[in-house]
Scaffold this motif. Structure first.
Motif, PDB file in Angstrom:
ATOM      1  N   GLY A   7      43.585  48.806  50.760  1.00 22.17           N
ATOM      2  CA  GLY A   7      42.736  49.940  51.092  1.00 22.17           C
ATOM      3  C   GLY A   7      42.598  50.932  49.950  1.00 22.17           C
ATOM      4  N   ILE A   8      43.219  50.646  48.823  1.00 21.16           N
ATOM      5  CA  ILE A   8      43.054  51.495  47.645  1.00 21.16           C
ATOM      6  C   ILE A   8      41.652  51.254  47.114  1.00 21.16           C
ATOM      7  CG2 ILE A   8      43.854  51.935  45.292  1.00 21.16           C
ATOM      8  CD1 ILE A   8      46.662  51.095  46.224  1.00 21.16           C
ATOM      9  N   ARG A   9      40.949  52.341  46.820  1.00 18.97           N
ATOM     10  CA  ARG A   9      39.529  52.210  46.534  1.00 18.97           C
ATOM     11  C   ARG A   9      39.166  52.178  45.055  1.00 18.97           C
ATOM     12  NH1 ARG A   9      36.581  56.116  50.648  1.00 18.97           N
ATOM     13  NH2 ARG A   9      34.835  54.764  50.186  1.00 18.97           N
ATOM     14  N   SER A  10      40.150  52.375  44.158  1.00 17.64           N
ATOM     15  CA  SER A  10      39.793  52.334  42.744  1.00 17.64           C
ATOM     16  C   SER A  10      40.891  51.702  41.909  1.00 17.64           C
ATOM     17  CB  SER A  10      39.472  53.734  42.206  1.00 17.64           C
ATOM     18  OG  SER A  10      40.651  54.447  41.914  1.00 17.64           O
ATOM     19  N   ARG A  11      40.483  51.057  40.845  1.00 19.47           N
ATOM     20  CA  ARG A  11      41.425  50.442  39.912  1.00 19.47           C
ATOM     21  C   ARG A  11      42.271  51.518  39.238  1.00 19.47           C
ATOM     22  NH1 ARG A  11      37.828  46.099  36.672  1.00 19.47           N
ATOM     23  NH2 ARG A  11      39.533  44.654  36.977  1.00 19.47           N
ATOM     24  N   THR A  12      41.655  52.659  38.953  1.00 20.74           N
ATOM     25  CA  THR A  12      42.375  53.753  38.309  1.00 20.74           C
ATOM     26  C   THR A  12      43.552  54.200  39.157  1.00 20.74           C
ATOM     27  OG1 THR A  12      40.326  54.469  37.244  1.00 20.74           O
ATOM     28  CG2 THR A  12      42.116  56.074  37.341  1.00 20.74           C
ATOM     29  N   THR A  13      43.363  54.299  40.450  1.00 15.40           N
ATOM     30  CA  THR A  13      44.448  54.694  41.348  1.00 15.40           C
ATOM     31  C   THR A  13      45.579  53.683  41.296  1.00 15.40           C
ATOM     32  OG1 THR A  13      42.921  55.857  42.806  1.00 15.40           O
ATOM     33  CG2 THR A  13      45.031  55.199  43.758  1.00 15.40           C
ATOM     34  N   ILE A  14      45.248  52.410  41.271  1.00 12.17           N
ATOM     35  CA  ILE A  14      46.283  51.376  41.172  1.00 12.17           C
ATOM     36  C   ILE A  14      47.086  51.571  39.898  1.00 12.17           C
ATOM     37  CG2 ILE A  14      46.680  48.907  40.783  1.00 12.17           C
ATOM     38  CD1 ILE A  14      44.419  48.374  42.805  1.00 12.17           C
ATOM     39  N   TRP A  15      46.413  51.741  38.764  1.00 14.15           N
ATOM     40  CA  TRP A  15      47.123  51.888  37.492  1.00 14.15           C
ATOM     41  C   TRP A  15      47.935  53.177  37.423  1.00 14.15           C
ATOM     42  CZ3 TRP A  15      48.253  47.833  35.001  1.00 14.15           C
ATOM     43  CH2 TRP A  15      47.426  46.717  35.095  1.00 14.15           C
ATOM     44  N   ARG A  16      47.449  54.251  38.009  1.00  6.32           N
ATOM     45  CA  ARG A  16      48.240  55.492  38.070  1.00  6.32           C
ATOM     46  C   ARG A  16      49.519  55.273  38.872  1.00  6.32           C
ATOM     47  NH1 ARG A  16      43.234  59.230  39.449  1.00  6.32           N
ATOM     48  NH2 ARG A  16      42.495  59.595  37.340  1.00  6.32           N
ATOM     49  N   ASN A  34      55.060  29.499  48.893  1.00  5.49           N
ATOM     50  CA  ASN A  34      53.633  29.437  48.599  1.00  5.49           C
ATOM     51  C   ASN A  34      53.134  30.838  48.226  1.00  5.49           C
ATOM     52  OD1 ASN A  34      51.061  28.525  48.307  1.00  5.49           O
ATOM     53  ND2 ASN A  34      50.651  28.378  50.494  1.00  5.49           N
ATOM     54  N   ILE A  35      53.230  31.189  46.943  1.00  9.88           N
ATOM     55  CA  ILE A  35      52.824  32.503  46.456  1.00  9.88           C
ATOM     56  C   ILE A  35      51.409  32.420  45.913  1.00  9.88           C
ATOM     57  CG2 ILE A  35      53.284  34.330  44.792  1.00  9.88           C
ATOM     58  CD1 ILE A  35      56.208  33.463  44.816  1.00  9.88           C
ATOM     59  N   GLU A  36      50.565  33.311  46.378  1.00  6.68           N
ATOM     60  CA  GLU A  36      49.208  33.395  45.865  1.00  6.68           C
ATOM     61  C   GLU A  36      49.174  34.450  44.768  1.00  6.68           C
ATOM     62  OE1 GLU A  36      45.839  33.558  48.563  1.00  6.68           O
ATOM     63  OE2 GLU A  36      47.276  33.250  50.186  1.00  6.68           O
ATOM     64  N   LEU A  37      48.280  34.285  43.817  1.00  2.00           N
ATOM     65  CA  LEU A  37      48.056  35.285  42.787  1.00  2.00           C
ATOM     66  C   LEU A  37      46.744  35.992  43.111  1.00  2.00           C
ATOM     67  CD1 LEU A  37      49.133  33.306  39.607  1.00  2.00           C
ATOM     68  CD2 LEU A  37      50.459  34.938  40.956  1.00  2.00           C
ATOM     69  N   LEU A  38      46.813  37.307  43.228  1.00  2.00           N
ATOM     70  CA  LEU A  38      45.682  38.104  43.681  1.00  2.00           C
ATOM     71  C   LEU A  38      45.023  38.858  42.536  1.00  2.00           C
ATOM     72  CD1 LEU A  38      47.470  39.711  46.766  1.00  2.00           C
ATOM     73  CD2 LEU A  38      46.007  37.681  46.761  1.00  2.00           C
ATOM     74  N   THR A  39      43.712  38.917  42.567  1.00  2.00           N
ATOM     75  CA  THR A  39      42.973  39.716  41.591  1.00  2.00           C
ATOM     76  C   THR A  39      43.047  41.187  41.992  1.00  2.00           C
ATOM     77  OG1 THR A  39      40.897  39.610  42.809  1.00  2.00           O
ATOM     78  CG2 THR A  39      41.328  37.828  41.204  1.00  2.00           C
ATOM     79  N   CYS A  40      42.610  42.047  41.092  1.00  2.00           N
ATOM     80  CA  CYS A  40      42.602  43.477  41.385  1.00  2.00           C
ATOM     81  C   CYS A  40      41.724  43.771  42.600  1.00  2.00           C
ATOM     82  CB  CYS A  40      42.132  44.250  40.158  1.00  2.00           C
ATOM     83  SG  CYS A  40      42.356  46.032  40.321  1.00  2.00           S
ATOM     84  N   HIS A  41      40.576  43.130  42.691  1.00  2.95           N
ATOM     85  CA  HIS A  41      39.681  43.364  43.831  1.00  2.95           C
ATOM     86  C   HIS A  41      40.317  42.913  45.141  1.00  2.95           C
ATOM     87  CE1 HIS A  41      36.226  44.869  41.684  1.00  2.95           C
ATOM     88  NE2 HIS A  41      36.428  43.946  40.757  1.00  2.95           N
ATOM     89  N   GLU A  42      41.043  41.820  45.120  1.00  2.00           N
ATOM     90  CA  GLU A  42      41.736  41.363  46.329  1.00  2.00           C
ATOM     91  C   GLU A  42      42.838  42.338  46.718  1.00  2.00           C
ATOM     92  OE1 GLU A  42      41.245  36.537  46.032  1.00  2.00           O
ATOM     93  OE2 GLU A  42      42.702  37.517  44.700  1.00  2.00           O
TER      94      GLU A  42
END
Length: 63
Positions: A17-26, A3-11
């Protein structure tokens, strides 16, 4: 298949605990974070299992 869920960037941000989308992409570009999957229509999601494994692999901090 499990049972795999697909998560949005906000989720993903809320769970990690990462606070920005830019940090995720880096981190993705550096190879330090799981890559998302393209589900079509310009939408991307992360597999919950990939995020859980990433969290489990984080080093413990000792004091």
């Amino acid at each position: 298949m499990s049972n795999i869920e697909l998560l949005t960037c906000h989720e993903v941000m809320r769970l990690t605990g990462i606070r920005s989308r830019t940090t995720i992409w880096r981190r993705i570009r550096r190879g330090a974070f799981p890559h998302p999957i393209d589900i079509g229509g310009g939408r991307i999601r992360w597999r919950s299992t990939d995020i859980e494994q990433w969290i489990e692999a984080l080093p413990l901090r000792s004091y």
